[in-house]
Write a protein that holds these residues in place. Structure first.
Motif, mmCIF file in Angstrom:
data_model
loop_
_atom_site.group_PDB
_atom_site.id
_atom_site.type_symbol
_atom_site.label_atom_id
_atom_site.label_comp_id
_atom_site.label_asym_id
_atom_site.label_seq_id
_atom_site.Cartn_x
_atom_site.Cartn_y
_atom_site.Cartn_z
ATOM 1 N N ALA A 1 -5.868 -6.838 -7.567
ATOM 2 C CA ALA A 1 -4.457 -6.863 -7.941
ATOM 3 C C ALA A 1 -4.257 -6.019 -9.186
ATOM 4 O O ALA A 1 -5.209 -5.693 -9.909
ATOM 5 C CB ALA A 1 -3.982 -8.296 -8.175
ATOM 6 N N GLU B 1 3.462 -5.879 -2.485
ATOM 7 C CA GLU B 1 3.792 -5.155 -3.718
ATOM 8 C C GLU B 1 5.268 -5.372 -4.013
ATOM 9 O O GLU B 1 6.098 -5.449 -3.106
ATOM 10 C CB GLU B 1 3.471 -3.671 -3.596
ATOM 11 N N THR B 2 5.569 -5.516 -5.274
ATOM 12 C CA THR B 2 6.941 -5.803 -5.672
ATOM 13 C C THR B 2 7.213 -5.179 -7.032
ATOM 14 O O THR B 2 6.291 -4.798 -7.764
ATOM 15 C CB THR B 2 7.184 -7.320 -5.725
ATOM 16 N N ASP C 1 1.050 -5.278 -7.546
ATOM 17 C CA ASP C 1 0.548 -5.250 -6.178
ATOM 18 C C ASP C 1 -0.665 -6.164 -6.086
ATOM 19 O O ASP C 1 -1.372 -6.391 -7.074
ATOM 20 C CB ASP C 1 0.176 -3.833 -5.746
ATOM 21 N N TRP D 1 -1.353 -8.153 2.152
ATOM 22 C CA TRP D 1 -1.080 -7.500 0.874
ATOM 23 C C TRP D 1 0.415 -7.583 0.575
ATOM 24 O O TRP D 1 1.236 -7.847 1.448
ATOM 25 C CB TRP D 1 -1.517 -6.031 0.910
ATOM 26 N N ASN E 1 -3.837 -7.570 -3.137
ATOM 27 C CA ASN E 1 -4.494 -7.596 -1.836
ATOM 28 C C ASN E 1 -5.217 -8.938 -1.728
ATOM 29 O O ASN E 1 -6.093 -9.246 -2.529
ATOM 30 C CB ASN E 1 -5.486 -6.434 -1.720
ATOM 31 N N THR F 1 4.132 -4.181 8.681
ATOM 32 C CA THR F 1 4.607 -4.084 7.304
ATOM 33 C C THR F 1 6.106 -4.334 7.316
ATOM 34 O O THR F 1 6.830 -3.814 8.172
ATOM 35 C CB THR F 1 4.330 -2.696 6.708
ATOM 36 N N ASN G 1 6.190 -3.599 -12.149
ATOM 37 C CA ASN G 1 5.764 -3.694 -10.758
ATOM 38 C C ASN G 1 4.372 -4.295 -10.662
ATOM 39 O O ASN G 1 3.613 -4.322 -11.646
ATOM 40 C CB ASN G 1 5.807 -2.321 -10.077
#
Length: 876
Positions: free
Chosen positions: A580, A616-617, A606, A614, A608, A660, A604
């Protein structure tokens, strides 16, 4: 204000450098493998079975260590390899142990697909600790090859060398043998070659990577962490000579147009050409192409830009993609580059003069008569690239009631690029330069707006220290364009420059100028390895006069940008997380008049997860948004404060079915504008040879102040904007079927529709007002009326029409597809069968998206191109 922000950034990063320099960097001893020549022994037969006597000349090396997810721990299964050589080839044998051979994943894919279980060898034959050659073989026997540059930050899959590989599965796991011609590598002359060496194995079931030479998670780079290959004695440099002639037969069908002699429903053509590669020395190569054809290349994705800026498309043509890293000179942020190869062979920029009853046959692309590329890297650290290209004069043919004439729409043009870099300080420092030239011949009236000549040059450097963990880098470029008064005036007035801006005191249009000279550059530093922290900061500038778009890519001039980024990496997996990171970024921009235009902050992250899902934001805040371009030469414009957020997540990409999902939302104060993007990516592989993917996207982009046009009201410019409801729907569809590793069927299709409806027209009142109501003034019902596709405006309500606005509503519809059958019947020689299809149309903006899609794509006869291309590579 501008100086304070830049100074603050420098001080913050210097402070961080002092603090984080205390972090300990993991020290890893270099592994060395010593190979031997096979001498008088027979060379290994490449069949995947390790029973050749020559393999007994050397010892196995193994003891791979896990790199992902749990770095520096024993892998689930061990791997080992051997290397031997003769004067022409390097031979590698692998033993990949697996306690359950029936579970080895043998997925087929196209070349460079990297599906299923695989093992890989990376070779830094320059031993420059920045570049390398990668050779991957999957358990199914599919090859992958990439050129590595920028210390592992760039992997170029367009590099397709000739080499040989076979695999075999047995009771202990799987084995592989590969044979690499030395002619496909680059190295200098030396008594003993010492090369960088790394091997990686993917253990598919656990999504695990193990490596021969340990690379800590906090390493600053990939290539600089390689082990070494010794024992290559008295290698004779292989001067490569490859000739690849080709022939292409094509047939085209399209909708017949009554009376148009150029659109009679079909067309056919046969072309021939030749590609070649000459090893001038073993580390410098001359590539050339005469009358190249790129019919097998995938079509560009559809796109539409209401801001008026040019759209950047990635290069996909093999000749220009291979070794493109050598010519790369990204001097700023984004896609801006001194060399943008898509300018070569572009669509003609001029248009013929036409009248009533004229039909026009306009060339779609400029013909590349020939191109030559000299590139490579010497053992003493010189990286060299020279590109010379000539494109033909293109003419549009005009027919009028049987009479025909021709007009030039693109002049004969010569493009030249030279790039050089030199390594110093034990490869920790490099200094480089670039020079480009564009020269056009005989600028007739239709193309007199083009520059007669355009030149650019630049210098760049990068210095690394403390095992590549810290760096200082910078560049500076200068551009010079010449042409007629018309051409230079067009450049000054273009969206990239906008010298005519009514409120700008530092630029103005000079109609008598016949040249323009500008500069740009970057200075930055940061931390790229060691410990958990990464950061960088710097300054970028583009002067108002800099112009690169003859052979480079420049979106906007007249900008000074300060940036700072930081990221914390979680390097050790936990019970739920494999890896991460979390990051913050900030940038601000100014123009050369000193206007403080923009500042943006973003946070931001991310992650895994252990099950290989996974996410991401991130979210960001833009408290200040000014722009010099929205009103196309009008005054500086202010957008309302904006906030944005995004979230993407997906399932395990190894699974037969994976997906996704993503969403982006942006909104401005007072509902000035918003943006929503919905993303779905679905991939299904029902069996090893077949994979199908569909990636639909939907975007909504309403904006109360979308620029429409500029007009005149009683001698005063009126900048008209309106409330647009823009919606875009698209999908990319891919199908790959592999009959065997060398025979594949690939399909790509993309339907695309973008619709915009305008309402609530208004004019700019105070372009930099904080309140939206003061920024623009809405027309009332008595001021504006619509009839016969035209908005009529009586602004002073005296009963007389003051000006008119054309209906800006639009509905753009497009469908593009490629079906390619590719057969590599012998290594390096191929046959392509291609079917390309396209439909482009304008729908009714009043219809919903799916109706326009049906009317313009499903209900319209498409254009079809059928192409058969055959190549044969001679190795001399």
């Amino acid at each position: 204000m501008r100086a304070k922000l830049v100074l603050s950034t420098v001080l913050i990063v210097l402070y961080c450098t002092c603090i984080f320099a205390q972090e300990s960097t993991t020290q890893v001893p270099k592994r060395i493998y010593t190979t031997k020549t096979i001498g008088q022994s027979s060379a290994p037969v490449i069949d995947g079975i390790l029973d050749d006597e020559s393999w007994n000349l050397v010892e196995w090396t193994g003891d791979y260590i896990e790199n992902q997810p749990d770095e520096n721990t024993p892998p689930s299964e061990q791997t080992k390899f051997k290397i031997v050589y003769d004067q022409k080839f390097l031979y590698v044998a692998y033993r990949c142990y697996d306690a359950e051979p029936d579970k080895i994943e043998k997925r087929l894919s196209r070349r460079d697909g990297f599906a299923g279980d695989w093992v890989e060898m990376n070779i830094d034959s320059y031993h420059d600790k920045r570049t390398g050659f990668s050779f991957t073989i999957t358990a199914a026997g599919v090859k992958g090859d990439e050129f590595i540059s920028n210390n592992g930050n760039n992997w170029d899959g367009s590099w397709n060398p000739i080499w040989y590989a076979r695999t075999n599965i047995d009771e202990e796991g799987w084995t592989a043998e590969i044979k690499i011609p030395f002619s496909q590598l680059r190295f200098g002359k030396s008594k003993e070659q010492i090369w960088g060496l790394q091997s990686t194995r993917r253990y598919f079931r656990n999504e695990e990577r193990s490596v021969w030479q340990r690379v800590p998670q906090d390493a600053a780079g990939w290539v600089s962490s390689f082990g070494e290959l010794h024992g290559l004695i008295d290698l004779e440099p292989q001067k490569q000579l490859e000739i690849q002639p080709y022939t292409v037969a094509s047939a085209e069908t399209f909708q017949e147009e009554a009376g148009n002699p150029f659109r009679d429903g079909d067309d056919a053509n046969i072309t021939v050409g030749i590609d070649g590669k000459i090893g001038v020395t073993n580390d410098l190569t001359l590539d050339f192409t005469i009358n190249p054809d790129f019919g097998q290349v995938e079509a560009d994705p559809a796109a539409i830009a209401l801001d008026g800026f040019q759209i950047f498309f990635r290069e996909q043509r093999p000749f220009f993609v291979e070794n493109k890293n050598i010519f790369d000179y990204r001097f700023a942020n984004g896609p801006d580059n001194v060399f943008y190869s898509r300018r070569i062979g572009r669509s003609p920029q001029g248009f013929p003069t036409t009248g009533e009853n004229d039909f026009v046959d306009q060339p779609q692309n400029t013909t590349i008569l020939g191109a030559a590329k000299f590139s490579g890297k010497t053992k003493n650290g010189w990286s060299i690239g020279v590109l010379e290209t000539v494109t033909a004069e293109e003419k549009a043919e005009i027919s009028n009631l049987g009479d025909r004439r021709e007009e030039v729409v693109e002049p004969l043009t010569n493009y030249f690029v030279a790039r050089v870099q030199k390594d110093f300080n034990e490869r920790n420092t490099f200094v480089g330069g670039i020079f480009t030239a564009t020269n056009r011949d005989k600028l007739s009236e239709n193309v007199s707006f083009l520059h007669k000549a355009a030149y650019s040059g630049g210098l760049d450097f990068r210095h690394n220290w403390k095992d590549f963990n810290y760096y200082l880098e910078g560049n500076i470029i200068a551009s010079h364009v010449t042409g007629s008064k018309e051409a230079i005036a067009n450049t000054q007035n273009s969206l990239t420059h906008l010298f005519q801006r009514v409120d700008a005191s530092h630029v103005e249009v000079d109609p008598n100028r016949t040249s323009l000279t500008g500069t740009a550059g970057k200075l930055g530093f940061g931390k790229s390895g060691g410990g958990n922290w990464r950061y960088n900061a710097g300054v970028i500038w583009r002067s108002p006069e800099v112009e690169l778009n003859d052979i480079g890519f420049l979106r906007q001039a007249d900008e000074i940008r300060q940036f700072a980024n930081g990221r914390y990496l979680f390097l050790k997996p936990t019970k739920t997380i494999r890896r991460a990171s979390i990051g913050v970024s900030q940038f601000s921009t100014f123009d050369f008049e000193g206007n403080y235009n923009r500042i943006q902050y973003e946070l931001n992250a991310d992650v895994n997860f252990l099950n290989n899902w996974w996410a991401e934001t991130g979210f960001g805040h833009k408290p200040r948004i000014f722009t010099n371009t929205i009103l196309r030469g009008g005054p500086r414009w202010r957008f309302s404060d904006e906030n944005f957020v995004f979230l993407f997540f997906g399932s395990d990409q190894r699974k037969k079915f994976n997906f996704t999902l993503g969403h982006v939302y942006s909104g401005a104060k007072q509902n000035n504008f918003s943006f929503q993007r919905y993303v779905m990516r679905l991939r299904y592989q029902p069996f090893d040879a077949l994979s199908v993917s569909i990636n639909p996207e939907f975007e909504k982009n309403p904006n109360k102040t979308q620029y429409v046009t500029t007009t005149d009201f009683n001698g005063t410019p009126r900048y008209i904007t309106a409330n647009i409801d823009q919606q875009t729907l698209s999908a990319s569809i891919r199908l790959n079927y592999n009959i065997n590793p060398n025979l594949t069927i690939q399909y790509y299709g993309q339907p695309f529709i973008s619709r915009g409806r305008y309402k609530e027209f208004n004019f700019v009142n105070n372009s930099i007002a904080d309140d939206l109501g003061e920024r623009v003034t809405l027309y009332n019902d008595n001021q504006i009326s619509f009839a016969n596709g035209v908005y009529s405006v009586d602004e002073d309500e005296n009963g007389t029409i003051d000006y008119e606005i054309g209906d800006p509503d639009f509905s753009f519809v497009q469908f593009r597809s490629n079906l390619v059958v590719r057969w590599e019947y012998i290594p390096g020689s191929e046959i392509f069968l291609v079917w390309s299809q396209g439909v482009t149309g304008l729908g009714d903006p009043r219809d919903h998206l799916f109706r326009s899609l049906d009317n313009q794509i499903l209900g319209k006869k498409p254009e079809n191109i059928f192409l058969l291309k055959a190549t044969y590579r001679f190795i001399l």
